[in-house]
Design a protein around this motif. Sequence first.
Motif, mmCIF file in Angstrom:
data_model
loop_
_atom_site.group_PDB
_atom_site.id
_atom_site.type_symbol
_atom_site.label_atom_id
_atom_site.label_comp_id
_atom_site.label_asym_id
_atom_site.label_seq_id
_atom_site.Cartn_x
_atom_site.Cartn_y
_atom_site.Cartn_z
ATOM 1 N N ILE A 560 0.857 -1.185 0.000
ATOM 2 C CA ILE A 560 0.000 0.000 0.000
ATOM 3 C C ILE A 560 0.894 1.235 0.000
ATOM 4 C CG2 ILE A 560 -1.763 1.296 1.234
ATOM 5 C CD1 ILE A 560 -2.777 -1.314 0.069
ATOM 6 N N ASP A 561 0.769 2.014 -1.071
ATOM 7 C CA ASP A 561 1.603 3.193 -1.280
ATOM 8 C C ASP A 561 1.044 4.381 -0.485
ATOM 9 O OD1 ASP A 561 3.683 4.549 -2.361
ATOM 10 O OD2 ASP A 561 3.060 4.347 -4.446
ATOM 11 N N ASP A 562 1.911 5.296 -0.109
ATOM 12 C CA ASP A 562 1.506 6.549 0.553
ATOM 13 C C ASP A 562 0.648 6.291 1.785
ATOM 14 O OD1 ASP A 562 2.687 7.511 -1.742
ATOM 15 O OD2 ASP A 562 0.796 7.940 -2.744
ATOM 16 N N PHE A 563 0.970 5.252 2.533
ATOM 17 C CA PHE A 563 0.108 4.887 3.648
ATOM 18 C C PHE A 563 0.102 5.975 4.724
ATOM 19 C CE2 PHE A 563 -1.269 2.911 7.555
ATOM 20 C CZ PHE A 563 -2.439 2.301 7.120
ATOM 21 N N ILE A 583 5.134 3.725 4.343
ATOM 22 C CA ILE A 583 4.839 4.914 5.146
ATOM 23 C C ILE A 583 5.160 6.144 4.306
ATOM 24 C CG2 ILE A 583 5.399 6.167 7.256
ATOM 25 C CD1 ILE A 583 6.322 3.415 8.386
ATOM 26 N N ASP A 584 4.182 7.024 4.162
ATOM 27 C CA ASP A 584 4.319 8.134 3.233
ATOM 28 C C ASP A 584 5.484 9.049 3.601
ATOM 29 O OD1 ASP A 584 3.208 9.488 0.896
ATOM 30 O OD2 ASP A 584 2.934 11.144 2.307
ATOM 31 N N LYS A 585 6.092 9.570 2.547
ATOM 32 C CA LYS A 585 7.248 10.443 2.687
ATOM 33 C C LYS A 585 6.962 11.654 3.581
ATOM 34 C CE LYS A 585 10.376 13.142 -0.232
ATOM 35 N NZ LYS A 585 10.178 14.354 0.574
ATOM 36 N N ALA A 617 9.728 2.655 4.888
ATOM 37 C CA ALA A 617 9.602 4.112 4.937
ATOM 38 C C ALA A 617 10.081 4.709 3.626
ATOM 39 C CB ALA A 617 10.411 4.658 6.105
ATOM 40 N N GLU A 618 9.255 5.595 3.074
ATOM 41 C CA GLU A 618 9.599 6.244 1.806
ATOM 42 C C GLU A 618 10.287 7.577 2.064
ATOM 43 O OE1 GLU A 618 6.357 5.560 -1.515
ATOM 44 O OE2 GLU A 618 5.632 6.843 0.072
ATOM 45 N N GLY A 619 11.161 7.930 1.190
ATOM 46 C CA GLY A 619 11.708 9.290 1.208
ATOM 47 C C GLY A 619 12.617 9.595 2.376
HETATM 48 CA CA CA Z 1 4.622 6.724 -2.229
#
Ligand code: CA
Length: 660
Positions: A560-563, A583-585, A617-619
């Motif tokens: 799941i993207d941008d959670f 986990i969203d940036k 974790a993204e970003g």
């Molecule tokens: Ca994303």
Amino acid sequence: ELSHGAKEYSEVTVMEGKKYLRVMQPLYMEQGCMKCHAWTRLKVGDLRGATDVAIPLEKYEIIAHDNTKKLILIHLVLWLIGMLSIYFFGRKLIDSERNNKASLEELSMRTQALDQSGSAIMITDTQGTIEYANEAFLQLNGFKLDEVLGRKPVIIKSHLNPPSFYKEMWATISEGKTWKGEFKNRKKNGSIYWCHETISPITDSNGVLTHYIAFIEDIEERKAAEAHIKQLAQFDALTNLPNRRYFHQKLEEQIIQAQKKGKLFGLIYVDLDRFKMVNDSLGHTIGDSLLITLAERLMHMNHTPAFVTRLGGDEFAIITELGDTKEDVELCADAIQQTIKQPFFIENNDLFITASIGIALYPKNGDHSEALIKSADLAMYGAKINGKNRYLFFEPIHGDFASETLLIENGLRKAIDNNELFLVYQPKWNTKENRFIGLEVLVRWQSPTLGFMPPSRFIKIAEETDLIINLGEWILKEAIIKMMEISKIIGFIPKISVNLSPIQFRHENLNSMIKDTLLQTNFPANKLELEITEGALVQDPAMAIEKMNELYAYGVTFSIDDFGTGYSSMSYLKKFPVSTLKIDKSFVDEIIDDPHDRAIVQAIITLAASFKIDTIAEGAETREQVDILSTLGCHAIQGYWHSRPIDYSALVEYFKNLEK
Ligand code: CA
Ligand code: C2E
Ligand code: CA
């Protein structure tokens, strides 16, 4: 014996092997006999012999034997019948005794298990009358046993669940199927709690429905944790207004509604004039109080807007109710201006504030959220440079987005064929084990006429024009081809994550396209992950579950993207075969400085772990962010800290360096 005066003598003798009955009678001398037998010198009355009759007994013996046999047989049969009856009845008696004992034991064992079960359990008859409730049930709901038995489950009904919900429940269980669901119940003391309930029908040995058994699990804590994440993720900590993330979601929803109903609405951007001066001269505490008061006022205006949000700093955005004319929106803008004009009395300071207000109309100034936001922003900027303290509707001189959209759309139509698109790959890294996890595939577009176009500009347009279907297929195939190619150099096939737009996800041919591609390329399904957003799941969950399960069974996984930016409901996600939450940036960005964002990330990680779902974790850009994430329990990282997205040749280098 005869000589001693016996009148008859009989015996059974055996002669020549056969039995005979011999009967002898004495013969005495009589006067008449003397004529011929005087020579015997016997006198009249003397015993002179005997008559001897031998009757063969064989015939009679057989008859006798037969009779006895018959007699014995009849007796035997009667005896046998008797014995058998005794045996069978006895057995039956013993059995039923034994069964009774066993079933009693079993029953008591089961009852004990029910009694002592940690889950609240109740059993009702088919009419819903409660016949049994265990201790956990009584404790959970605060009843005594005699207050429950003979009553209906309505005693714990909260009346807060939609009627359709009960309809569906009864439809399911009266069909003899098990029903599961989450809803609200009411305790005896009136307090409401969330529960997860499983109701199963009970049938007797003939399959006739006799009872229902319900298992009730209190999920209040989990729901609270979810609500907490939502509150933290969607609301501004200072003013309690919805934040930027929530605003984007709401704006999309309003656009869909307006489109459906053929209505218009306004997006109003508000930027306080000279707020920096207030902050600098009077201090942040007073600045904060002013923002809080303003937020309250905006929420309680005469012209209640559909949605008020704090975008950050001294910037607010307001989405107006759906209307028919520009005047509807203007009324709201007037109200906002009046509200801001009223003096603020804070810590003995009378503060006079003005604001620059920019308004964009849907659909006139943009038919999608990004265009609309840009229009509102430009209009606000226009108001500012035009002397502040005013509102301004967007005018084309502020910028023309419609024509840009058209240019991008036309350019994109040719981009695949003209080889203007290429892919970059961003490695995901496990910081605990120092191990490569996989690659996220990201598309790039170098347009000869428009220059370099970032995906944030063209993906939306591709979605609106359905170009995303062809584009998405090209991205998947190209990524797979490149991975097969690189596997010959590096010796293994790296796992890839491919982004799936909600439009692609909904497309009916998605599954067959993916399966065909995997078959044609020989690419292992378990090396493919698909990244989707929560938004893609909520529109048609049944379809989503079916599609995902089919691919999941095939070996494909889902993340799941941008959670955190969407619905953030774990119990909801549980229904889908989801392996990882990204986990969203935006949370990672502020994880060092903003305790709220840190709390959100912590809550997401903890909750995901309890559902056995991984997090990444993204970003993540800095060492500090990576360290904090690690402390919070998230060891999977994707971000500039480890690597930027890189093109194919850089990827070959990346893997070569990994080996060292
Ligand atoms: Ca994303
Ligand atoms: P996304 O799926 O959330 O992708 C992650 C974005 O964050 C990428 O931006 C990536 O370059 C960027 N990023 C990763 N690490 C960092 C970091 O440490 N700092 C910063 N500042 N940024 C980082 P990109 O490539 O511009 O993609 C933006 C969005 O466009 C993606 O967000 C995705 O929604 C969409 N997109 C990109 N490629 C594709 C694609 O192939 N298909 C579809 N459907 N959408 C795509
Ligand atoms: Ca992504």
